[in-house]
Design a protein around this motif. Structure first.
Motif, PDB file in Angstrom:
ATOM      1  N   LEU A   1      26.972  11.390  -1.250  1.00  0.00           N
ATOM      2  CA  LEU A   1      27.453  10.388  -0.298  1.00  0.00           C
ATOM      3  C   LEU A   1      26.637  10.467   0.990  1.00  0.00           C
ATOM      4  O   LEU A   1      26.538  11.526   1.593  1.00  0.00           O
ATOM      5  N   VAL A   2      26.036   9.341   1.353  1.00  0.00           N
ATOM      6  CA  VAL A   2      25.351   9.268   2.657  1.00  0.00           C
ATOM      7  C   VAL A   2      26.099   8.203   3.456  1.00  0.00           C
ATOM      8  O   VAL A   2      25.755   7.027   3.435  1.00  0.00           O
TER       9      VAL A   2
ATOM     10  N   ASN B   1      26.682   8.218   6.737  1.00  0.00           N
ATOM     11  CA  ASN B   1      26.348   8.141   8.164  1.00  0.00           C
ATOM     12  C   ASN B   1      25.155   7.217   8.472  1.00  0.00           C
ATOM     13  O   ASN B   1      24.645   7.226   9.565  1.00  0.00           O
TER      14      ASN B   1
ATOM     15  N   SER C   1      22.044   7.347   7.857  1.00  0.00           N
ATOM     16  CA  SER C   1      21.008   8.167   8.506  1.00  0.00           C
ATOM     17  C   SER C   1      19.652   7.462   8.589  1.00  0.00           C
ATOM     18  O   SER C   1      18.834   7.788   9.437  1.00  0.00           O
TER      19      SER C   1
ATOM     20  N   LYS D   1      17.152  12.257  -3.399  1.00  0.00           N
ATOM     21  CA  LYS D   1      18.301  13.155  -3.233  1.00  0.00           C
ATOM     22  C   LYS D   1      18.951  13.501  -4.569  1.00  0.00           C
ATOM     23  O   LYS D   1      19.798  14.386  -4.645  1.00  0.00           O
TER      24      LYS D   1
HETATM   25  C1  LIG Z   1      23.885  12.244   7.092  1.00  0.00           C
HETATM   26  O1  LIG Z   1      24.501  12.623   5.853  1.00  0.00           O
HETATM   27  C2  LIG Z   1      23.628  13.311   4.978  1.00  0.00           C
HETATM   28  C3  LIG Z   1      24.357  13.474   3.632  1.00  0.00           C
HETATM   29  O2  LIG Z   1      25.660  13.936   3.807  1.00  0.00           O
HETATM   30  C4  LIG Z   1      23.175  14.613   5.614  1.00  0.00           C
HETATM   31  O3  LIG Z   1      22.312  15.291   4.742  1.00  0.00           O
HETATM   32  C5  LIG Z   1      22.468  14.291   6.925  1.00  0.00           C
HETATM   33  O4  LIG Z   1      22.125  15.497   7.579  1.00  0.00           O
HETATM   34  C6  LIG Z   1      23.329  13.435   7.838  1.00  0.00           C
HETATM   35  N1  LIG Z   1      22.491  12.977   8.934  1.00  0.00           N
HETATM   36  C7  LIG Z   1      22.919  12.873  10.174  1.00  0.00           C
HETATM   37  C8  LIG Z   1      21.931  12.323  11.176  1.00  0.00           C
HETATM   38  O5  LIG Z   1      24.035  13.203  10.529  1.00  0.00           O
END
Ligand SMILES: *[C@@H]1O[C@H](CO)[C@@H](O)[C@H](O)[C@H]1NC(C)=O
Length: 310
Positions: A114-115, A117, A119, A135
């Motif tokens: 799960l992404v 955020n 990013s 990933k």
């Molecule tokens: C966003 O989520 C990913 C997956 O959970 C994680 O690897 C990553 O560090 C996060 N990035 C930020 C900028 O918080």
């Protein structure tokens, strides 16, 4: 000004390509096999890993996870026809390839990432899609990137609802590669293009939208495109398997049968589908955990026809 004209010309050309290819299609499907370009088909035990980019709820993730499980588990579907029967049509491609190259393919549901955020932001390039696909597992894998409805992706809704490809990797000094697929949730951006027949079509003959079998126009549309791209990935994983036309925008196992979902299909009409009495939902395949799905016809290379489940 000049760049505006160039851009306009580019857009017009894209439309031309699309209309030209749909005109070509009828004769193509009736007379010719998709050409085999002598490369490998996807074979062996392959994990299908799901990379969720953006906001999806657990119900939405279960629709896709159950679909992947349905591909290989006929016993988990209670009634015919099944998703597994549909997927078995891809084996006909393997039978046509010489025996050494044509081992079988077994897909299983791998890991889910799960992404949530955002990013990489809310506007992604195809390069960033590959970055997200990385990933998943680095070999013996199809890494599927699913982008939520608030994410735009290069080409999304303009000339594609998703894409597939492969990526070479270096793991401990050894060359490996994985296949990847990207599919976007079109619900707010172009449901008439990527989630038809669950939404009024953008152009062409108009028809009332059908009720989506998992009650989610965006996700049920994603299943249609994911299923098609999986068939393309199995039979043309590295760009030298079964396809017709330019390798950048090829017709493959499922994209060779656009708009065909059941017998009696014609432009603007998906065909005579099964209907679930309590909900009125249209579908053509039973899956795991009591699920119902709508899947595009697959081009059958042994009969040169689009094969429909119903
Ligand atoms: C966003 O989520 C990913 C997956 O959970 C994680 O690897 C990553 O560090 C996060 N990035 C930020 C900028 O918080």
């Amino acid at each position: 000004m000049a760049s505006f004209i160039v851009k306009l010309f580019f857009i017009i050309s894209l439309f031309n390509v699309r209309f030209a290819s749909s005109r070509m299609l009828t004769s193509l499907v009736q007379n010719q096999l998709l050409k085999y370009h002598k490369g490998q088909l996807l074979s062996g035990k392959i994990s299908v890993n799901l990379i969720w980019y953006g906001k999806f709820n657990p119900f939405q993730r279960a629709i896709v996870a159950d679909f992947i499980i349905s591909l290989s588990s006929p016993a988990t579907a209670k009634s015919q026809p099944t998703v597994a029967t549909w997927w078995k049509t891809t084996e006909k491609y393997y039978h046509l390839v010489n025996s050494e190259k044509s081992s079988t393919l077994a897909l299983y549901l791998g890991k889910q990432v799960l992404v949530e955020n955002y990013s990489l932001g809310k506007s992604l390039t195809q390069k960033q899609i590959i970055q997200l696909a990385s990933k998943g597992e680095q070999k013996n894998a199809i890494n599927v990137v699913l982008t939520s409805s608030d994410v735009t992706v290069d080409g999304f809704c303009l000339n594609r609802c998703g894409s597939h490809g492969s990526k070479s990797t270096l793991v401990k000094g050894k060359n490996d590669k994985f296949a990847y697929i990207w599919v976007g949730n079109s619900k707010t951006q172009c449901p008439g293009y990527c989630a038809w027949p669950f939404h009024q079509p953008i152009y062409g003959p108009q028809s009332p939208p059908l009720v989506a079998p998992n009650n989610d126009v965006g996700l049920d549309g994603m299943i249609i495109n994911l299923a098609s791209l999986l068939a393309g990935t199995a039979t043309n994983p590295f760009g030298n398997g079964y396809y017709q036309g330019p390798s950048a925008a090829p017709l493959e196992a499922a994209s060779a049968c656009p708009g065909v979902y059941a017998k009696g299909a014609y432009p603007g009409y998906a065909g005579d589908l099964l209907v679930d009495p309590p909900t009125g939902a249209s579908f053509n395949a039973h899956g795991a955990n009591g699920r119902k799905y709508l899947l595009r016809a697959l081009y059958d290379p042994s009969t040169s026809k689009c094969y429909t489940l119903v």
